[in-house]
Design a protein around this motif. Structure first.
Motif, PDB file in Angstrom:
ATOM      1  N   ALA A 178     -55.405  10.514  19.803  1.00 47.60           N
ATOM      2  CA  ALA A 178     -54.007  10.491  20.418  1.00 47.60           C
ATOM      3  C   ALA A 178     -53.374   9.191  20.777  1.00 47.60           C
ATOM      4  N   ILE A 179     -52.169   9.111  20.651  1.00 48.36           N
ATOM      5  CA  ILE A 179     -51.314   7.941  20.715  1.00 48.36           C
ATOM      6  C   ILE A 179     -50.188   8.239  22.018  1.00 48.36           C
ATOM      7  N   LEU A 180     -50.522   7.205  22.758  1.00 48.32           N
ATOM      8  CA  LEU A 180     -49.008   7.322  23.861  1.00 48.32           C
ATOM      9  C   LEU A 180     -48.319   6.172  23.916  1.00 48.32           C
ATOM     10  N   ILE A 181     -46.944   6.591  23.304  1.00 42.48           N
ATOM     11  CA  ILE A 181     -46.283   5.608  23.031  1.00 42.48           C
ATOM     12  C   ILE A 181     -44.805   5.910  24.101  1.00 42.48           C
ATOM     13  N   PRO A 182     -44.002   4.675  24.374  1.00 44.49           N
ATOM     14  CA  PRO A 182     -42.693   5.041  25.043  1.00 44.49           C
ATOM     15  C   PRO A 182     -41.758   6.143  24.131  1.00 44.49           C
ATOM     16  N   GLU A 183     -41.828   6.003  22.888  1.00 44.43           N
ATOM     17  CA  GLU A 183     -40.843   6.455  22.175  1.00 44.43           C
ATOM     18  C   GLU A 183     -41.055   8.004  21.849  1.00 44.43           C
ATOM     19  N   ALA A 184     -42.276   8.561  22.540  1.00 42.22           N
ATOM     20  CA  ALA A 184     -42.579   9.681  21.885  1.00 42.22           C
ATOM     21  C   ALA A 184     -42.840  10.883  23.148  1.00 42.22           C
ATOM     22  N   LYS A 185     -42.623  10.255  24.376  1.00 45.40           N
ATOM     23  CA  LYS A 185     -42.648  10.792  25.494  1.00 45.40           C
ATOM     24  C   LYS A 185     -43.685  12.196  25.451  1.00 45.40           C
ATOM     25  N   VAL A 186     -44.879  11.710  25.166  1.00 49.11           N
ATOM     26  CA  VAL A 186     -45.729  12.478  25.206  1.00 49.11           C
ATOM     27  C   VAL A 186     -46.690  12.465  26.540  1.00 49.11           C
ATOM     28  N   GLY A 187     -46.725  13.108  27.655  1.00 42.70           N
ATOM     29  CA  GLY A 187     -47.073  12.697  29.065  1.00 42.70           C
ATOM     30  C   GLY A 187     -48.570  13.079  28.954  1.00 42.70           C
ATOM     31  N   VAL A 188     -49.020  12.702  30.224  1.00 41.57           N
ATOM     32  CA  VAL A 188     -50.447  13.314  30.403  1.00 41.57           C
ATOM     33  C   VAL A 188     -50.888  14.837  30.367  1.00 41.57           C
ATOM     34  N   PRO A 189     -49.877  15.483  30.638  1.00 37.30           N
ATOM     35  CA  PRO A 189     -50.210  16.787  30.637  1.00 37.30           C
ATOM     36  C   PRO A 189     -50.165  17.286  29.255  1.00 37.30           C
ATOM     37  N   GLU A 190     -49.510  16.789  28.282  1.00 36.68           N
ATOM     38  CA  GLU A 190     -49.543  17.352  27.063  1.00 36.68           C
ATOM     39  C   GLU A 190     -51.016  16.640  26.284  1.00 36.68           C
ATOM     40  N   LEU A 191     -51.350  15.433  26.676  1.00 33.10           N
ATOM     41  CA  LEU A 191     -52.401  14.974  26.175  1.00 33.10           C
ATOM     42  C   LEU A 191     -53.769  15.796  26.712  1.00 33.10           C
ATOM     43  N   ILE A 192     -53.753  16.184  28.025  1.00 35.56           N
ATOM     44  CA  ILE A 192     -55.028  17.110  28.385  1.00 35.56           C
ATOM     45  C   ILE A 192     -54.692  18.401  27.675  1.00 35.56           C
ATOM     46  N   HIS A 193     -53.590  18.805  27.348  1.00 28.60           N
ATOM     47  CA  HIS A 193     -53.552  20.166  26.648  1.00 28.60           C
ATOM     48  C   HIS A 193     -53.946  19.945  25.081  1.00 28.60           C
ATOM     49  N   ARG A 194     -53.766  18.905  24.653  1.00 25.72           N
ATOM     50  CA  ARG A 194     -54.354  18.749  23.144  1.00 25.72           C
ATOM     51  C   ARG A 194     -55.748  18.339  23.141  1.00 25.72           C
ATOM     52  N   LEU A 195     -56.488  17.681  24.018  1.00 23.39           N
ATOM     53  CA  LEU A 195     -57.860  17.632  24.266  1.00 23.39           C
ATOM     54  C   LEU A 195     -58.432  18.775  24.500  1.00 23.39           C
ATOM     55  N   GLU A 196     -57.860  19.639  25.142  1.00 22.76           N
ATOM     56  CA  GLU A 196     -58.557  21.032  25.490  1.00 22.76           C
ATOM     57  C   GLU A 196     -58.331  21.941  24.377  1.00 22.76           C
ATOM     58  N   THR A 197     -57.404  21.844  23.325  1.00 23.65           N
ATOM     59  CA  THR A 197     -57.215  22.608  22.210  1.00 23.65           C
ATOM     60  C   THR A 197     -57.817  21.875  20.878  1.00 23.65           C
ATOM     61  N   GLY A 198     -58.107  20.782  20.806  1.00 23.58           N
ATOM     62  CA  GLY A 198     -58.548  20.213  19.763  1.00 23.58           C
ATOM     63  C   GLY A 198     -59.778  20.590  19.343  1.00 23.58           C
TER      64      GLY A 198
END
Lengths: 327, 327, 327, 327
Positions: free
Chosen positions: C192-212
């Motif tokens: 995963a990549i967290l960047i200002p332009e993408a507005k992916v926050g920690v909750p979505e990151l957690i979601h991705r890690l849970e479903t990946g």
């Protein structure tokens, strides 16, 4: 009690990575001991031309990480003549240089040996040669960098060899010594290593290839340029004839082995030996090379360093290691 | 006379570059001696889970150049219990594994020491730790690569420090030992090195900066993470307060120091020690680590390897060298 | 028709690899057109201090491969004042410097924009910033090197992460832009990549890690320092709380991203833009940055380069690519 | 509407760094679109031998950073025959592979072009060649890595050339194209570049050396292997005759140019094109190569990609740049 006040420093012969780190250490150690230090350009040629530059702490700032030598290096036939050396001596006296640190290999030390005895002039040598073929030090400055350069290059060749199921014959430097070939060969996991010291010829190489594991996708054979089997191209022709189905390629690594940023070990070795050289001169030592053996600083007369006997460095145990690891 | 027929191999504790080269050497040497060899996954955890994989020459093809460990590594609390070790022992017997080679550092050897004595089970250790903080070997596998990684990273920092006339405090690994800091610090030409063994505190550091050469554009201070001065950030705060005009930056190099392709020296060392470990087991050696001291293979009882005494490795002569070179 | 006879060149703001290659190209192109060229030390500070050095072909020999900038760089508050700029202008006139090439980023161009209009003084800018956050060029000098530095560092981290089954959060540079994070994240195969332009926050990151995918041994998350999720440590705390069983580590790569030898692409880009800058000045262009868009040389007014709008560089297509590749 | 359910993937011809990154992207994109994906070993040879392996996300874990190709590559004469291709087609049908992604260069695409039209079988190509000599993409996968490899090697040669005041002739790959020579030559600051496209012969080279700056310590001349001047050795002989006082050395870089970890740019390019290939097949595209031109994804018919016309890539402007920079 020493009366040395101004140390000249030069690099001579083939350059090796870490020479700049050694220059830096000699300069810094001289300053630490309140000595002047003078750079001599292009080795013994600079002695004859009186091509001298004063050096200070700033002269050697930011060179520890640079390959090559900021003082340049050259071969110098004139220094082999009595007249040449007399001129060099006169120039040193006129510039009030009291002692010399020379960085190089066997040719450098042969000249230094004659010069220091001829004029009773204090000279200490630092071992700087990628070949590592000097008696009196476990490692010469530049060797560790060179074998890392070989390993990094052959890792790349392994990538393509493995993709194509190819056999590569890779020639590395070492005109009189297989030391680069031996260590780098182990480092890259070579299937065989041909070096002058081991007397493994092409027939035995063919035997090993015929009897070795059959499930290897790629094979790497490291050949020292000085091997009596005849260099990579000769070995390649012999193998192509014997194994017409093998996809055989040849790579001669060449001069990339001389350059590049020195490894950490070469920087540390050069730094330590450079300081020891200056302090050796202050203690009255001369006509010796300073080396490191079993972690200790050791001074060895020049005449003993240049015998090209690597018997201690390439032992049967090392050759057996290569055989075991290629299983 | 040995009755070993199947050698188990595992990596444990923090990984270090060259572990794969060591695994390869253990496998190849076992095959050379017509032994079976079994990989144990995730260190002692794999012993307890009976997570075993048979290995052959092909299992270790093309891993000599890879960082990390193909057998993986982990910490394992269960192995610290009697029950855990009994289960491990039972699993080894059931899989007809007669001996173990364990690659790791002090934690690994502490466990191996207990286990080998408890069950009279042959175990030989290989020193695999970037910290190099083991007695019984001049160098541990991974140390040379780690200091080269530090040197390459700090060379980059020097570029930017020099462009901006900045002072950088760079923190390197070494929780109980300043060995990474010492060698890499010399390698990068650091202006000062703070390590646990040297007891140089912030006041002395400030003194050196005040009295040192004024014409240096950039300054690099290397701090071992375990230094009692308190790590890069604490040192940075103290210097910022004292030298408000300095442009001070901090960099913690972190886990890049654990990975990467092993250096040639680490590959050669791992290869040599891996073969020696197998042959040591065949000669009946156990409860020892195999190391290299002064170019010779040496076996040291586990209990003596883990004393964390680096007195021989960080001598006053080395500390003086740092001082001279920063002139 | 141009009357420019002497071009001043400076580097300003944060340094980036390739600045030396650009300096070299400006000098060589000036000589090619029979112009004088003058180096200005430490950016705008050197204009105010009249810290000028004449340059010739030899001044820039062997610098194309060096990180940092031989002209040094600095921030300069005085140049933000009218008085400061007047002094700078006076100094330029007195030294008969007719035009300026400035190498840097948005801060540099903001100053250049004001100065060139205020005194009707010819100024052309070269984009030199690892962040690549300028409008008017596909790539800024230094960006390609920086992302290669990140990729090489994270490759090492991947080695150790894979050996330990760990999750690493790696923070890379980019205060206002996720461009370093985006490309290097794809390059290292980040989960995963967290960047200002993408507005992916920690909750979505957690979601991705849970479903990946669950069979991944290691995970690498790249975080831009400017991401609103809060930097590597904040993200790390959130993940540790949510996934207490994960073995989570954090690495902040820091200033190694600014240094090092420039990549081939950065050297070629710097060389091409450096020549174009000189020839642009000779054609009467001013108050513009020279960049490369779709392989063509393009001149963009300073005022348009500094908008920090990377809309064209970080498109939804790129973000979708990250998602697909982490499958 | 697509009925593709199982995509076969192969690498063919000379390998190039980044092929593994492309394989990974094709596999991951296939999984993302719920397709099966099948690896074909050793290029077209694997089609004929039905040497197929099912692939999943784990098959391509941790390969993005590896040189070479995990699917291996080979030349295959049988595929040039109608019978060979019929067998390949039969094998694909029997294994229910509906479409192919082929990664390679002009030879690969020539075969793919015939095959896809002959059997109306969906095939998309990815440009994978260090030579970059394909129409339809600004960059082929592997080119950026290769020029960085050349630049790093020649930087080392520059160190030793500069120390000895030597002239080096360095031969780089590119049988029909001077693209590697051109970019890497600019990157190393070469004094001259000999490439097939530029028709600079030895006489002009001699003229340039005679009229160029005299204060240059070292000189590097880059020769493309395909240059009509005749390769490094022929050029070397001519120069030695003309300039007997020059210390001239020759280095043929060879196969190191094919291997090594891919650069960030090559990984990103391979990743992007790999995804685009899968999605192109799903959209019904066939008999085309997917490339990137001016940052956009572009599909070009195979027949147009293999014209070897680099007119757009080696323009007079580039050649003039080389001349200016060698001032």
């Amino acid at each position: 009690m020493s009366t040395i006040k101004n140390i000249g420093i030069l690099t001579s012969g083939g350059d090796s990575p870490g020479m700049n780190a050694a220059i830096r250490a000699v300069v810094r150690a001289s300053l630490y001991h309140n000595l002047k230090v003078t750079g001599v350009l292009r080795g013994y040629e600079g002695l004859i031309q009186a091509d001298f530059i004063p050096m200070d702490g700033k002269s050697v700032a930011n060179i520890i990480q640079r390959g090559g030598t900021i003082l340049k290096t050259a071969r110098c036939d004139t220094f082999r003549t009595k007249e040449g050396r007399e001129l060099a001596h006169k120039n040193l006296l006129e510039s009030e240089i009291d002692a010399l640190v020379v960085i190089g290999g066997d040719g450098t030390f042969t000249g230094a040996d004659v010069f220091s005895r001829e004029f009773n002039f204090p000279v200490i040598g630092l071992p700087g040669t990628i070949d590592n073929d000097l008696v009196g030090t476990d490692f010469a400055i530049g060797y560790d960098t060179a074998i890392n350069t070989v390993v990094n290059a052959v890792d790349k060749i392994r990538d393509t060899a493995e993709s194509h199921d190819r056999l590569f014959i890779v020639e590395v430097m070492g005109r009189d010594s297989g030391l680069i070939a031996l260590r780098s060969g182990i480092g890259v996991g070579a299937e065989a290593i041909l070096i002058p010291e081991a007397k493994v010829g092409v027939p035995e190489l063919i035997h090993r290839l015929e009897t070795g594991r059959k499930d290897k996708a790629s094979k790497i054979i490291i050949v020292a340029e000085g091997d009596e089997a005849g260099g990579a191209y000769v070995v390649g022709e012999a193998l192509k004839e014997k194994f017409p189905k093998y996809d055989i390629r040849i790579s001669v690594l060449g001069h990339i082995q001389r350059g590049g940023k020195p490894s950490c070990m070469d920087r540390v070795l050069a730094s330590r030996l450079g300081v020891a050289a200056v302090e050796g001169l202050l203690e009255g030592k001369t006509d010796v090379m300073v080396g490191q053996i079993n972690k200790e600083i050791v001074f060895t007369p020049f005449s003993q360093t240049i015998k090209h006997i690597d018997a201690e460095k390439i032992t049967p145990a090392w050759l057996r290691l290569v055989e075991i690891l290629s299983m």
